[in-house]
Design an enzyme around this catalytic site. Structure first.
Site, PDB file in Angstrom:
ATOM      1  N   GLY A 127       0.787  -1.230   0.000  1.00  0.00           N
ATOM      2  CA  GLY A 127       0.000   0.000   0.000  1.00  0.00           C
ATOM      3  C   GLY A 127       0.817   1.277   0.000  1.00  0.00           C
ATOM      4  O   GLY A 127       0.258   2.373   0.053  1.00  0.00           O
ATOM      5  N   PHE A 154       7.788  -6.495  -3.613  1.00  0.00           N
ATOM      6  CA  PHE A 154       8.777  -6.325  -4.695  1.00  0.00           C
ATOM      7  C   PHE A 154      10.212  -6.308  -4.159  1.00  0.00           C
ATOM      8  O   PHE A 154      11.025  -5.485  -4.602  1.00  0.00           O
ATOM      9  CB  PHE A 154       8.520  -5.026  -5.483  1.00  0.00           C
ATOM     10  CG  PHE A 154       7.126  -4.847  -5.975  1.00  0.00           C
ATOM     11  CD1 PHE A 154       6.492  -5.844  -6.713  1.00  0.00           C
ATOM     12  CD2 PHE A 154       6.413  -3.685  -5.708  1.00  0.00           C
ATOM     13  CE1 PHE A 154       5.198  -5.675  -7.178  1.00  0.00           C
ATOM     14  CE2 PHE A 154       5.110  -3.508  -6.169  1.00  0.00           C
ATOM     15  CZ  PHE A 154       4.505  -4.504  -6.899  1.00  0.00           C
ATOM     16  N   SER A 156      13.860  -7.305  -3.984  1.00  0.00           N
ATOM     17  CA  SER A 156      14.901  -7.977  -4.778  1.00  0.00           C
ATOM     18  C   SER A 156      15.718  -8.896  -3.888  1.00  0.00           C
ATOM     19  O   SER A 156      16.239  -8.471  -2.860  1.00  0.00           O
ATOM     20  CB  SER A 156      15.813  -6.942  -5.428  1.00  0.00           C
ATOM     21  OG  SER A 156      15.111  -6.211  -6.400  1.00  0.00           O
ATOM     22  N   GLN A 276      21.513   6.393 -44.608  1.00  0.00           N
ATOM     23  CA  GLN A 276      21.798   7.623 -43.857  1.00  0.00           C
ATOM     24  C   GLN A 276      20.886   7.781 -42.634  1.00  0.00           C
ATOM     25  O   GLN A 276      21.334   8.222 -41.570  1.00  0.00           O
ATOM     26  CB  GLN A 276      21.662   8.846 -44.761  1.00  0.00           C
ATOM     27  CG  GLN A 276      22.133  10.132 -44.092  1.00  0.00           C
ATOM     28  CD  GLN A 276      21.946  11.344 -44.981  1.00  0.00           C
ATOM     29  OE1 GLN A 276      20.838  11.607 -45.437  1.00  0.00           O
ATOM     30  NE2 GLN A 276      23.027  12.066 -45.245  1.00  0.00           N
ATOM     31  N   GLY A 338      12.996  -7.790 -37.112  1.00  0.00           N
ATOM     32  CA  GLY A 338      12.392  -8.969 -36.483  1.00  0.00           C
ATOM     33  C   GLY A 338      13.367  -9.758 -35.632  1.00  0.00           C
ATOM     34  O   GLY A 338      12.981 -10.379 -34.632  1.00  0.00           O
ATOM     35  N   GLU A 361      13.692   2.484  -7.328  1.00  0.00           N
ATOM     36  CA  GLU A 361      14.555   3.490  -6.686  1.00  0.00           C
ATOM     37  C   GLU A 361      13.921   4.885  -6.758  1.00  0.00           C
ATOM     38  O   GLU A 361      14.589   5.907  -6.827  1.00  0.00           O
ATOM     39  CB  GLU A 361      15.959   3.532  -7.331  1.00  0.00           C
ATOM     40  CG  GLU A 361      16.655   2.183  -7.456  1.00  0.00           C
ATOM     41  CD  GLU A 361      17.246   1.687  -6.150  1.00  0.00           C
ATOM     42  OE1 GLU A 361      16.787   2.126  -5.078  1.00  0.00           O
ATOM     43  OE2 GLU A 361      18.172   0.862  -6.180  1.00  0.00           O
TER      44      GLU A 361
END
Length: 378
Positions: A127, A154, A156, A276, A338, A361
């Protein structure tokens, strides 16, 4: 390397060699199989990369913020995701080294600098993201301990790391009620959520970190009660330079990949490099990379010197470098056509790994808020 000392060029060379030999050949596999390459990181720590800007008396390298930026940029050319985790680990060790007492520094820093043990930074909650000062994880004082309850999101390294630097509420609402505690894995009541499935950053695990009546000694508090938010923000000033430096490395690698592809790939009977429009785009990419690098290194110097404008310069650098470097990587992918969308080509991984740097961060929207507030208060 322009403007660097001979010593800094040597740090850069060591880090680039390590990235080329120990990281780049495994980058795709770590991503695909979601491998957390602990042994590779420990090899990096043997070169001094586990506590780059930590004091030498506890095993750190004692280098400057600029040195650190140079090293993280170089390492990130080999694997941005792994380097980004190492940058967070370094930030945690610096926080303990800087704000911890002698006993705490001696207890935690040596094994973290060697990366025998790994660290995680625990600020964000389900929250409270950008509004970090509204965090709810509570630490209730009970004798010479705190009882910790709440959860972080979250995180790490969460679940795979050994030391958790946790921002929690010991007082009233707002930033002045927040303190910083260091928890060790195995503490009763400490548990973890499922491993998140992410777009990028797959060589590091991300989980929720959950505290249920975790008993933490008062001796594990960094600084004084109520100092936690200040500690968190000071850590993030450096963290923003670090993550921007990781973006520089990804962009640098992507420019080189694009250059190689334009030289080799032929269409309409000649190499793409003869077109170019593509030549101009490549020139723009290189120019924006150098501009971003200069901003990051300027902010690193300001932070090292303790300048009054350091925090806003770190925000500017993080905002500019992560936005520009993502655009560079994305353009490099476009130049591959691609092929750039195939996982056989590294450019797509740099795009996926670098995208989150505009979010973590401190989101780039928050960076704009910091810069604007500074300008309007001036």
């Amino acid at each position: 390397s322009a403007g660097l000392t001979e010593e800094q060029k040597e740090f850069q060379k060591v880090a680039l060699d390590f990235a080329t030999k120990e990281m780049a050949p495994h980058m795709a596999e770590w991503d695909e199989k979601e491998i957390f390459p602990v042994e590779t990181m420990r090899k990096a720590a043997q070169l001094g990369f586990g506590g780059i800007y930590v004091k030498p008396d506890v095993g750190g390298s004692g280098l400057s913020r600029l040195d650190t930026s140079i090293i993280f940029e170089a390492l990130s050319t080999g694997c941005t995701s792994t380097t980004a985790y190492m940058s967070i680990h370094n930030m945690c060790v610096w926080m303990i080294d800087t704000f911890g007492n002698e006993e705490q520094r001696r207890k935690f820093c040596p094994s973290l600098c060697s990366m025998e043990k790994l660290a995680s930074y625990c600020l964000t909650e389900p929250g409270s993201g950008s509004d970090a000062a509204s965090l709810l994880t509570s630490a209730r004082r009970k004798g010479d301990t705190y009882v910790l309850n709440g959860s972080k999101a979250f995180i790490s390294g969460g679940g795979d790391t050994d030391v958790y630097v946790v921002m929690c509420r010991t007082g009233g609402p707002g930033p002045k009620g927040i303190s910083c505690l260091v928890l060790e894995k195995g503490t009763p009541g400490l548990s973890f959520g499922k491993k998140e499935k992410k777009v990028g950053w797959n060589s590091q695990p991300t989980r929720a970190v959950i505290f249920e009546d975790c008993v933490v000694p008062v001796g594990n508090r960094l600084g004084t009660e109520g100092q936690g938010f200040s500690i968190a923000m000071k850590g993030l000033n450096g963290g923003r330079i670090n993550i921007a430096s990781c973006s520089l490395g990804a962009a640098h690698a992507s420019v080189l990949l694009a250059k190689e592809h334009l030289t080799v790939r032929k269409q309409f009977g000649e190499p793409l490099a003869n077109n170019q429009y593509l030549r101009f785009r490549l020139a723009e990419m290189a120019t924006r990379l150098v501009a971003a690098r200069l901003m990051v290194r300027n902010a690193a110097r300001a932070l090292q010197e303790g300048r009054e404008d350091a925090a806003v310069l770190c925000s500017m650098a993080k905002l500019f470098a992560t936005d520009e470097c993502f655009a560079i990587c994305n353009q490099a992918l476009q130049m591959h056509g691609g092929y750039g969308y195939l996982k056989d080509y590294a450019v797509q991984q740099f795009v996926r790994d670098i995208r989150v740097h505009q979010i973590l961060e401190g989101t780039n929207e928050v960076m704009r808020m910091i810069v604007a507030r500074n300008l309007l208060q001036g």
